[in-house]
Scaffold this motif. Structure first.
Motif, PDB file in Angstrom:
ATOM      1  N   HIS B  10      81.883  56.564  56.196  1.00  0.00           N
ATOM      2  CA  HIS B  10      82.189  55.570  55.482  1.00  0.00           C
ATOM      3  C   HIS B  10      83.497  54.820  55.810  1.00  0.00           C
ATOM      4  CE1 HIS B  10      82.351  53.790  50.909  1.00  0.00           C
ATOM      5  NE2 HIS B  10      82.135  53.053  52.058  1.00  0.00           N
ATOM      6  N   ILE B  11      84.665  55.756  56.421  1.00  0.00           N
ATOM      7  CA  ILE B  11      85.879  55.088  57.057  1.00  0.00           C
ATOM      8  C   ILE B  11      85.689  54.350  58.074  1.00  0.00           C
ATOM      9  CG2 ILE B  11      88.067  55.488  58.049  1.00  0.00           C
ATOM     10  CD1 ILE B  11      88.371  57.805  56.043  1.00  0.00           C
ATOM     11  N   LYS B  12      84.639  54.792  58.894  1.00  0.00           N
ATOM     12  CA  LYS B  12      84.275  54.248  60.347  1.00  0.00           C
ATOM     13  C   LYS B  12      83.527  52.911  59.898  1.00  0.00           C
ATOM     14  CE  LYS B  12      83.941  56.891  64.184  1.00  0.00           C
ATOM     15  NZ  LYS B  12      83.358  58.050  64.805  1.00  0.00           N
ATOM     16  N   GLY B  13      82.748  52.999  59.127  1.00  0.00           N
ATOM     17  CA  GLY B  13      82.061  51.608  58.580  1.00  0.00           C
ATOM     18  C   GLY B  13      82.968  50.502  58.330  1.00  0.00           C
ATOM     19  N   VAL B  14      83.857  51.002  57.282  1.00  0.00           N
ATOM     20  CA  VAL B  14      84.667  49.955  56.825  1.00  0.00           C
ATOM     21  C   VAL B  14      85.519  49.387  57.769  1.00  0.00           C
ATOM     22  CG1 VAL B  14      86.796  49.595  55.181  1.00  0.00           C
ATOM     23  CG2 VAL B  14      84.750  51.134  54.522  1.00  0.00           C
TER      24      VAL B  14
END
Lengths: 133, 292
Positions: B10-14
């Motif tokens: 999720h962090i990578k996506g954001v």
């Protein structure tokens, strides 16, 4: 000699702004001279060579089609393009002139004829102005 | 509670979205600056032109010209009204496209015979979806408006007006009052009348006797196309600046949101990591105790 303010504006730039004592414009039926204290006039400017005198020295420029607003104490010239003699590419103007002349020799519709004659006028004006370098 | 792996994903996506929004913010601020500089360069010319125009209007009372013809003998229900709608080519610009399209659509629905000229992809797809017929030949992009483009548009509009395909021309554009206040506006272009040109009569008295060479009609013939070009160009630039400004605001907000979100995610990631470590320690300790 009394002077008046002259502004020459094109969409691209503010071509000239300053005090001049004499101005000669190409208009529909010939050349039109302006000095300070001229009566108020709005005139259609044709493609051609214009000149203005600053401190007794003539400056030349080629202008395209536009409009001149002349008032007793100032004049504004609104034209599509304006060029100093040193900005003109002589070869290019010469080619444009030849091209326009060539096209005018052929039969074409009135719109094209009109386009070609204005192109020719522009090219001739440029060539004429560039001689005053 | 989501697993460490999920949170990391999720962090990578954001983070990658943040990169995009940030880049878009920078791009639109650069475009806005460029468009504004262009506009400032052109402004004096057209300002003067507008002034001369008002001048002629107020001093030549008996001016008769096709562009001044209000066409009073065409009945209200037969009048064909042309609308030029200036929209963006792309979305992701906050409410910019939505606002202008909503206002334009309302006025189009109220007209009996509208002829719609759309500029910009967003407007085109919107009206296609609404089953509003748009002029197919009138195809222009809104990216980086130029005088040349305005000249082409003016030619198309004047031709349609002269042929009687349209009896009136109005333009819907977005006015940038301040960078944060963008307002859709409707402006009349043709036929012209005096009310379009506010003019202070007392300002200069000797102008009453202005002479026109060769004649007011010919001067007017030359003025109208130039004037229209100036108006169209002005509207295009104003809309383009509004679009960039709207995108800047939108992208700034989403960058901020993404940053907030990352903070939250990092917190829960660390919590999850800590939880896992604690659990492991407890397990090891528990293991040791039982072995003793």
């Amino acid at each position: 000699m009394s002077t008046f303010k002259l502004d020459i504006l094109t969409p691209d730039r503010n071509f000239f702004s300053g005090n001049v004592d004499n101005l000669i414009l190409p208009i529909l039926d010939g050349e039109y001279g302006v000095e300070a204290g001229h009566e108020p006039v709005v005139a259609v400017v044709e493609a051609g060579m214009m000149r203005y005198r600053v401190d007794g020295e003539w400056h030349y420029a080629s202008v395209s089609h536009g409009l001149a607003e002349i008032m007793p104490d100032y004049s504004v010239l609104l034209v599509g393009t304006a060029e100093h003699p040193e900005e003109i590419d002589q070869m290019r103007a010469q080619r444009a002139k030849e091209r326009a002349e060539d096209r005018l020799r052929h039969k074409c519709d009135i719109q094209k004829y009109h386009n070609n004659t204005t192109a020719l006028a522009r090219a001739v004006a440029r060539l004429k102005t560039s001689k005053h370098l | 509670m989501p697993s460490i792996k999920e949170i990391k994903k999720h962090i990578k996506g954001v983070e990658s979205t943040l990169k995009i929004t940030n880049a878009m913010y920078l791009i639109s601020s650069a475009s806005l600056r460029k468009a504004k500089a262009n506009h400032d360069k052109v402004e004096p010319f057209f300002e003067k032109l507008r002034y001369s125009f008002a001048d002629i209007f107020h001093h030549s009372l008996s001016l008769e010209h096709p562009y001044l013809d209000q066409r009073p003998n065409i009945k209200e229900e037969d009048r064909k009204i042309g609308y030029i709608v200036v929209t963006g080519d792309k979305g992701l610009a906050g409410a910019y496209n939505h606002n202008i399209l909503k206002s334009a659509n309302e006025s189009i629905l109220q007209t009996k015979n509208p002829v719609v000229f759309v500029i910009g992809q967003m407007g085109r797809s919107y009206f296609t979806q609404k089953k509003v017929r748009v002029e197919e030949d009138f195809f222009h992009s809104t990216q980086e408006p130029t005088i040349r483009m305005a000249v082409r548009m003016r030619k198309a509009i004047l031709e349609a007006f002269e042929e009687g395909k349209i009896d009136e021309v109005w333009i819907w554009y977005t006015d940038m009052v301040t960078p944060l206040q963008l307002e859709p506006k409707l402006q009349k272009l043709l036929p012209m009348d005096k009310n379009l040109f506010p003019y202070e009569t007392e300002k200069e008295t000797y102008k009453r006797t202005v002479e026109y060479i060769p004649s007011p009609d010919v001067v007017f013939d030359h003025l109208v196309p130039e004037y229209l070009t100036g108006m169209l160009y002005g509207c295009l630039v104003e809309s383009y600046c509004s679009e960039q400004s709207a995108r800047m605001t939108a992208m700034d907000a989403s960058t901020k949101n993404a940053k907030d979100m990352l903070k939250q995610l990092n917190l829960s990631y660390n919590r999850a990591r800590q939880g896992a470590i604690t659990q492991e320690i407890t397990e090891i300790a528990g293991d040791g105790l039982t072995r003793d």
